[in-house]
Design a protein around this motif. Structure first.
Motif, PDB file in Angstrom:
ATOM      1  N   ALA A 452      69.276  62.931  34.766  1.00 45.61           N
ATOM      2  CA  ALA A 452      69.621  62.615  33.346  1.00 45.61           C
ATOM      3  C   ALA A 452      68.185  63.473  32.459  1.00 45.61           C
ATOM      4  O   ALA A 452      68.556  63.539  31.457  1.00 45.61           O
ATOM      5  N   ALA A 453      67.243  63.401  33.228  1.00 49.49           N
ATOM      6  CA  ALA A 453      66.031  64.124  32.457  1.00 49.49           C
ATOM      7  C   ALA A 453      66.521  65.543  32.387  1.00 49.49           C
ATOM      8  O   ALA A 453      66.020  65.982  31.324  1.00 49.49           O
ATOM      9  N   ALA A 454      66.790  66.332  33.320  1.00 55.23           N
ATOM     10  CA  ALA A 454      67.131  67.621  33.461  1.00 55.23           C
ATOM     11  C   ALA A 454      68.341  67.771  32.237  1.00 55.23           C
ATOM     12  O   ALA A 454      68.234  69.031  31.585  1.00 55.23           O
ATOM     13  N   THR A 455      69.124  67.024  32.465  1.00 58.44           N
ATOM     14  CA  THR A 455      70.317  67.179  31.309  1.00 58.44           C
ATOM     15  C   THR A 455      69.486  67.077  29.883  1.00 58.44           C
ATOM     16  O   THR A 455      70.125  68.047  29.175  1.00 58.44           O
ATOM     17  N   ASN A 456      68.833  66.192  29.480  1.00 64.58           N
ATOM     18  CA  ASN A 456      68.188  66.234  28.035  1.00 64.58           C
ATOM     19  C   ASN A 456      67.304  67.582  28.048  1.00 64.58           C
ATOM     20  O   ASN A 456      67.347  67.888  26.845  1.00 64.58           O
ATOM     21  N   LEU A 457      66.624  67.764  29.061  1.00 67.13           N
ATOM     22  CA  LEU A 457      65.707  68.968  29.017  1.00 67.13           C
ATOM     23  C   LEU A 457      66.770  70.249  28.591  1.00 67.13           C
ATOM     24  O   LEU A 457      66.382  71.127  27.685  1.00 67.13           O
ATOM     25  N   SER A 458      67.769  70.415  29.532  1.00 66.69           N
ATOM     26  CA  SER A 458      68.761  71.517  29.172  1.00 66.69           C
ATOM     27  C   SER A 458      69.434  71.606  27.763  1.00 66.69           C
ATOM     28  O   SER A 458      69.579  72.687  27.094  1.00 66.69           O
ATOM     29  N   GLN A 469      66.044  78.941  29.951  1.00 66.07           N
ATOM     30  CA  GLN A 469      65.556  77.722  30.113  1.00 66.07           C
ATOM     31  C   GLN A 469      66.655  76.620  30.428  1.00 66.07           C
ATOM     32  O   GLN A 469      66.683  75.665  31.146  1.00 66.07           O
ATOM     33  N   ALA A 470      67.604  76.668  29.331  1.00 63.43           N
ATOM     34  CA  ALA A 470      68.673  75.579  29.401  1.00 63.43           C
ATOM     35  C   ALA A 470      69.432  75.824  30.480  1.00 63.43           C
ATOM     36  O   ALA A 470      69.778  74.683  31.076  1.00 63.43           O
ATOM     37  N   THR A 471      69.704  76.965  31.106  1.00 62.83           N
ATOM     38  CA  THR A 471      70.625  77.100  32.264  1.00 62.83           C
ATOM     39  C   THR A 471      69.575  76.770  33.513  1.00 62.83           C
ATOM     40  O   THR A 471      70.585  75.988  34.552  1.00 62.83           O
ATOM     41  N   ASN A 472      68.327  76.792  33.430  1.00 61.69           N
ATOM     42  CA  ASN A 472      67.765  76.467  34.766  1.00 61.69           C
ATOM     43  C   ASN A 472      67.716  75.111  34.703  1.00 61.69           C
ATOM     44  O   ASN A 472      67.966  74.385  35.914  1.00 61.69           O
ATOM     45  N   TYR A 473      67.585  74.532  33.702  1.00 62.35           N
ATOM     46  CA  TYR A 473      67.492  72.831  33.723  1.00 62.35           C
ATOM     47  C   TYR A 473      69.119  72.434  34.053  1.00 62.35           C
ATOM     48  O   TYR A 473      69.207  71.196  34.625  1.00 62.35           O
ATOM     49  N   ALA A 474      69.841  72.903  33.619  1.00 60.13           N
ATOM     50  CA  ALA A 474      71.211  72.509  33.686  1.00 60.13           C
ATOM     51  C   ALA A 474      71.682  72.743  35.202  1.00 60.13           C
ATOM     52  O   ALA A 474      72.359  71.744  35.918  1.00 60.13           O
ATOM     53  N   ASP A 475      71.207  73.500  35.712  1.00 55.41           N
ATOM     54  CA  ASP A 475      71.370  73.952  37.259  1.00 55.41           C
ATOM     55  C   ASP A 475      70.646  72.665  38.105  1.00 55.41           C
ATOM     56  O   ASP A 475      71.135  72.337  38.789  1.00 55.41           O
ATOM     57  N   LEU A 476      69.431  72.460  37.708  1.00 53.94           N
ATOM     58  CA  LEU A 476      68.719  71.443  38.170  1.00 53.94           C
ATOM     59  C   LEU A 476      69.446  69.996  38.104  1.00 53.94           C
ATOM     60  O   LEU A 476      69.525  69.093  38.984  1.00 53.94           O
ATOM     61  N   PRO A 485      78.657  63.794  34.662  1.00 51.07           N
ATOM     62  CA  PRO A 485      79.476  64.584  33.749  1.00 51.07           C
ATOM     63  C   PRO A 485      78.954  65.079  32.471  1.00 51.07           C
ATOM     64  O   PRO A 485      78.967  66.174  32.212  1.00 51.07           O
ATOM     65  N   ALA A 486      77.572  64.694  32.216  1.00 46.42           N
ATOM     66  CA  ALA A 486      76.849  64.995  31.128  1.00 46.42           C
ATOM     67  C   ALA A 486      76.240  66.564  31.531  1.00 46.42           C
ATOM     68  O   ALA A 486      76.064  67.326  30.786  1.00 46.42           O
ATOM     69  N   ALA A 487      75.738  66.290  32.713  1.00 46.39           N
ATOM     70  CA  ALA A 487      75.085  67.573  33.344  1.00 46.39           C
ATOM     71  C   ALA A 487      76.058  68.705  33.673  1.00 46.39           C
ATOM     72  O   ALA A 487      75.692  69.903  33.162  1.00 46.39           O
ATOM     73  N   LEU A 488      77.259  68.374  33.904  1.00 47.81           N
ATOM     74  CA  LEU A 488      78.245  69.402  34.255  1.00 47.81           C
ATOM     75  C   LEU A 488      78.683  69.858  32.586  1.00 47.81           C
ATOM     76  O   LEU A 488      78.871  71.074  32.481  1.00 47.81           O
ATOM     77  N   THR A 489      78.633  69.047  31.606  1.00 47.38           N
ATOM     78  CA  THR A 489      79.211  69.562  30.310  1.00 47.38           C
ATOM     79  C   THR A 489      78.070  70.406  29.750  1.00 47.38           C
ATOM     80  O   THR A 489      78.441  71.558  29.469  1.00 47.38           O
ATOM     81  N   ASN A 490      76.648  70.337  30.061  1.00 48.09           N
ATOM     82  CA  ASN A 490      75.691  71.014  29.554  1.00 48.09           C
ATOM     83  C   ASN A 490      75.532  72.581  30.296  1.00 48.09           C
ATOM     84  O   ASN A 490      75.409  73.353  29.805  1.00 48.09           O
ATOM     85  N   LYS A 491      75.933  72.360  31.583  1.00 44.35           N
ATOM     86  CA  LYS A 491      76.031  73.588  32.271  1.00 44.35           C
ATOM     87  C   LYS A 491      77.088  74.564  31.882  1.00 44.35           C
ATOM     88  O   LYS A 491      77.119  75.597  31.596  1.00 44.35           O
ATOM     89  N   GLY A 492      78.237  73.931  31.417  1.00 39.51           N
ATOM     90  CA  GLY A 492      79.532  74.441  30.818  1.00 39.51           C
ATOM     91  C   GLY A 492      79.129  75.158  29.721  1.00 39.51           C
ATOM     92  O   GLY A 492      79.573  76.202  29.267  1.00 39.51           O
ATOM     93  N   PHE A 507      83.896  74.074  34.536  1.00 34.47           N
ATOM     94  CA  PHE A 507      82.687  72.932  34.676  1.00 34.47           C
ATOM     95  C   PHE A 507      83.245  71.734  33.765  1.00 34.47           C
ATOM     96  O   PHE A 507      82.863  70.725  33.922  1.00 34.47           O
ATOM     97  N   TYR A 508      83.802  72.056  32.736  1.00 41.73           N
ATOM     98  CA  TYR A 508      84.269  70.900  31.816  1.00 41.73           C
ATOM     99  C   TYR A 508      85.554  70.320  32.721  1.00 41.73           C
ATOM    100  O   TYR A 508      85.520  69.019  32.459  1.00 41.73           O
ATOM    101  N   LYS A 509      86.271  70.764  33.374  1.00 43.40           N
ATOM    102  CA  LYS A 509      87.320  70.299  34.012  1.00 43.40           C
ATOM    103  C   LYS A 509      86.680  69.515  35.311  1.00 43.40           C
ATOM    104  O   LYS A 509      87.238  68.144  35.478  1.00 43.40           O
ATOM    105  N   GLU A 510      85.584  69.849  35.922  1.00 39.84           N
ATOM    106  CA  GLU A 510      84.902  69.119  36.993  1.00 39.84           C
ATOM    107  C   GLU A 510      84.324  67.851  36.232  1.00 39.84           C
ATOM    108  O   GLU A 510      84.148  66.806  36.794  1.00 39.84           O
ATOM    109  N   ALA A 511      83.790  68.098  35.020  1.00 40.51           N
ATOM    110  CA  ALA A 511      83.306  66.732  34.389  1.00 40.51           C
ATOM    111  C   ALA A 511      84.148  65.924  34.020  1.00 40.51           C
ATOM    112  O   ALA A 511      84.107  64.486  34.230  1.00 40.51           O
TER     113      ALA A 511
END
Length: 816
Positions: A452-458, A469-476, A485-492, A507-511
């Motif tokens: 949850a924290a990494a999603t917000n940072l991303s 940096q957004a990509t790094n925290y999305a991967d984390l 699902p929020a993490a996968l959406t940010n990664k997408g 990534f969106y479909k996986e979310a």
């Protein structure tokens, strides 16, 4: 005891059942009507005499034998009673012992065996009840009243409130008719009070459901004032609820208190609910001290989440920080009466136990437990966010106190969520550094909180356009919790920003597989498909999203955009009409709708929506241009001047808008104003050829002396323009030749393509009327695709002819 026992003798060995057919005429009741002694005893006191004791014959007396048929002699049993079926003194005893099997005295006399009584024929029909009696009519009327009440309740449950009210009124009329009839033939004590109470209560409830509060109050008053209804006083709660809906809080409190006085202490939950209503009414009136007393009494008797939260609100309203802390601690100590341990995890491999746990995991009881826990968490989170800035000197210190208090309770898991909310609050306060520091503290926590924290940072780095940096925290975030699902959406989103739409769509479909209601992922998936030109799949995504969010302006706009890409303007217009019902003041949507109507040839609707767009946003050049062209097209040049002057104010460095103002003056016949406007334009843009041509023409027509001066200036300006064009042309040819030799590209160069575009589009330094290939009309640059060319109107043709005449006139005036 033994005197009644008679052993069988040797002489009677052949007839072991002798004595069963002995018959005593005393038990014969068929000839009692002819028995004179019996009839005399029945009519007089002769029957009260003490009975004469009969002598029971012994077994030693001789007993004549008898068979079931033929002549019968007197035969007695060992007890002295006559044998069944024998004839004694001319009277036969009935065979009652075997009558149930169908053997009767009639059978002995030679009748046929008929155990079921079929020889008697069919039974006679039942006697019909006569409906002429008043009692029967009232019974039927009472039944009809009950049926009407039931139909009214069923209609209400089905949502047909109007029909429910009609049925309730009809039940009331029928019940009053029944009451009048009963009063005529029966005493008042026989009136069915329960039926009257039911009819009135149902009628009042239907009035409330139809928001007819005055009629409902009148009906409730009839029940409450009738002393014959023992439980009528409790309905004052309903009257208080009506006054609360009408915002008449003082009367609502009055009726709540009257109802509270009539409810005994045995109805504990009812009293608590009434006190909650009293507290809410006090909050509505701003009497927070009285509300506090009500809620504190509830918390002392039977604490619950709603009362605890309302108590915190009251203390917050009066600004008592210490009492807020105390109330918050009481709130997190409210017992939920649910199991906090995960009892659905199997500790062994027992198949029966696993099946049982799987069955009860989503039953109604577990759903109630989850809802109760979710509600408690929501109350606690909201209360913490509310009181954190008020209980301490700073927001951070107050939030830390709330976190420590939650950690000491059985809501330990909420502490991390409070920390994340703390970071979110920093974001709302525009304090990004503190938000980043707070979120980075969760990098070493458990996987769920870390995700949850990494999603917000991303998300923060994505907003700051720091994609790395957004990509790094999305991967984390994804590695910490792959099912977030929020993490996968940010990664997408990060992948989409880097241009890889195909991977972003995965990534969106996986979310969506993890959470089918993740609207962000579904919306972004539609955008990815739109970017990939997979229009049908994008349309499917947005239609699904519209079913979930029917009033989302973004979804409605995307649907209209997709239908416009699919060249279906009618559907696009339908969706845009729905959109302006949601956002009626959006000038861009109104101008887009006007453009679609203009494309379809509906000028009146296009004019309406362009005017609405101009009213809300009068600085849109495209809208101003279309409206000015519309008034020129309809030969109202004076009205077009207003719009072109507005465009000239917005873009003072572009000469074409000022030339359009002067042209409108000229077309409307106001040559003096047109001349003055052209002189003003010439002072601002002395090298503009078109302005000089119009000045030469107007001065010639009006016979002014300045014509020769303007002719000389026009000649110089045209020569400068010709030299400039030759330089530009030679520079383009040289650059094009160099590119062709260097790249060997057989197609046109970029410079040539650009020059071709420039030949079509008007230049910034050229007037809008200078070329016959340009139209006086609004051209809405739609990013979704090219628009079809609009037909030229008569006004445009006349304007172009005037432009040609101006050019020819200028050539004639210049000497060779």
């Amino acid at each position: 005891m033994m005197q009644n026992v008679h052993p069988a003798t040797e002489n009677n060995e052949d007839d072991l059942y002798s004595g069963y057919n002995d018959y005593n005429p005393m038990f014969d009741t068929e000839d009692l009507e002819n028995d004179v002694a019996f009839q005399q005893a029945a009519r007089t006191s002769h029957g009260r005499r003490p009975p004469v004791t009969a002598k029971i014959p012994g077994t030693s007396s001789p007993r004549p034998l008898a068979t079931g048929f033929g002549s019968k002699a007197t035969l007695t049993s060992s007890m002295g009673r006559p044998v069944t079926g024998t004839i004694q003194d001319g009277i036969s005893r009935p065979m009652t012992a075997v009558q149930a099997a169908g053997y009767t005295k009639a059978a002995v006399r030679g009748s046929s065996f008929d155990p079921l009584g079929q020889a008697r024929g069919p039974a006679s029909p039942l006697e019909k009840k006569t409906s002429d009696s008043l009692e029967e009519k009232m019974r039927q009327l009472e039944k009809k009243v009950n049926e009407l009440v039931e139909e009214s309740c069923v209609a209400n449950s089905c949502g047909d409130l109007k029909l429910a009210l009609e049925k309730a009124k009809e039940a009331g009329r029928q019940e009053r008719e029944l009451l009048r009839q009963r009063e005529q033939i029966a005493p008042p004590e026989s009136i069915n009070l329960d039926l009257t109470y039911t009819v009135l209560l149902n009628l009042a409830s239907q009035y409330v459901a139809n928001e007819m509060y005055a009629e409902a109050l009148t009906t409730y008053q009839v029940i409450v004032k009738n002393k014959m209804f023992s439980n009528g006083g409790i309905l004052k709660v309903n009257m208080g609820n009506i006054y609360l809906k009408q915002r008449n809080y003082s009367k609502a409190i009055k009726f709540y208190r009257m109802a509270l006085d009539q409810i005994t202490s045995s109805h504990k939950q009812m009293r608590i609910k009434i006190m909650e209503n009293i507290g809410v009414a006090f909050i509505k009136t701003g009497q927070y001290v009285d509300a506090i007393s009500s809620f504190e009494e509830i918390m002392s008797i039977s604490p619950n989440l709603k009362a605890g939260f309302n108590l915190i609100l009251c203390y917050f309203a009066i600004g008592n920080g210490e009492q807020m802390k105390k109330a918050f601690k009481n709130l997190i100590e409210v017992p939920l009466e649910v199991d906090y341990e995960d009892k659905y995890i199997s500790l062994n491999d027992d198949l029966h136990t696993n099946l049982l746990l799987e069955a009860i995991k989503n039953d109604s009881l577990s759903q109630i437990e989850r809802e109760r826990k979710s509600l408690a968490e929501e109350y606690i989170m909201t209360a913490a966010k509310l009181i954190a800035p008020a209980i301490e000197t700073s927001f951070a210190v107050g939030y830390d106190w709330c976190v420590d208090a939650v950690k000491a309770s059985h809501y330990v898991e909420l502490a991390n969520d409070l920390e994340i909310n703390k970071a979110t609050t920093y974001l709302r306060q525009q304090n990004f550094n503190q938000a980043l520091e707070t979120l980075k503290m969760f990098e070493k926590k458990d996987s769920r909180v870390k995700s949850a924290a990494a999603t917000n940072l991303s998300f923060l780095y994505y907003l700051g356009n720091e994609l790395e940096q957004a990509t790094n925290y999305a991967d984390l975030a994804v590695n910490s919790d792959r099912y977030n699902p929020a993490a996968l959406t940010n990664k997408g989103n990060t992948v989409f920003a880097n241009g890889d739409c195909e991977k972003a769509a995965e990534f969106y479909k996986e979310a969506l597989r993890n959470d089918s209601l993740c609207t962000e992922a579904l919306y972004n998936l539609g955008l990815a498909y739109k970017k990939l030109n997979r229009i049908d799949e994008a349309l499917d995504c947005f239609l699904k999203l519209h079913a979930i969010l029917p009033n989302s302006a973004q979804v409605l706009y995307q649907l209209a955009s997709l239908y416009q890409i699919m060249e279906d303007p009618n559907q696009a217009i339908e969706w845009l009409l729905q959109l302006i019902s949601v956002v009626p003041t959006d000038p861009h949507v109104l101008s887009k709708l006007g453009n679609l109507y203009d494309t379809e040839g509906d000028k009146s609707q296009a004019f309406h929506y362009y005017c609405e767009s101009y009213r809300y946003f009068p600085s849109n050049i495209e809208v101003i241009e279309w409206l000015g062209a519309y008034y020129i097209d309809t030969q109202f040049c004076e009205k077009a001047i207003e719009y072109f002057e507005r465009a000239a104010l917005i873009l003072p460095t572009q000469v074409k808008w000022q030339l359009m103002v002067a042209s409108c003056y000229r077309r409307s016949g106001n040559y003096q104003k047109a001349l003055e406007k052209y002189k003003v334009i010439h002072r601002k843009f002395p090298e503009n050829v078109e302005c000089l041509r119009f000045l030469v023409r107007l001065c010639t027509d009006m016979g002014l002396k300045e014509v020769q001066e303007y002719i000389t200036k026009l000649k110089k300006a045209e020569k400068l323009k010709e030299i400039r064009e030759q330089r530009i042309k030679s520079g383009r040819e040289g650059s094009a030749r160099g590119r062709k030799e260097g790249s060997g590209d057989s197609g046109g160069t970029k410079g040539e393509r650009l020059s071709a575009k420039l030949k079509v589009l008007p230049g910034t330094s050229e007037p809008y009327e200078s070329s016959s290939s340009k139209e006086i009309d609004a051209s809405y640059a739609d990013p979704l695709g090219p628009q079809p060319e609009r037909p030229k109107t008569a006004a445009r043709k006349r304007m172009e002819e005037d432009d040609f005449a101006d050019e020819e006139l200028g050539e004639d005036l210049l000497p060779e």
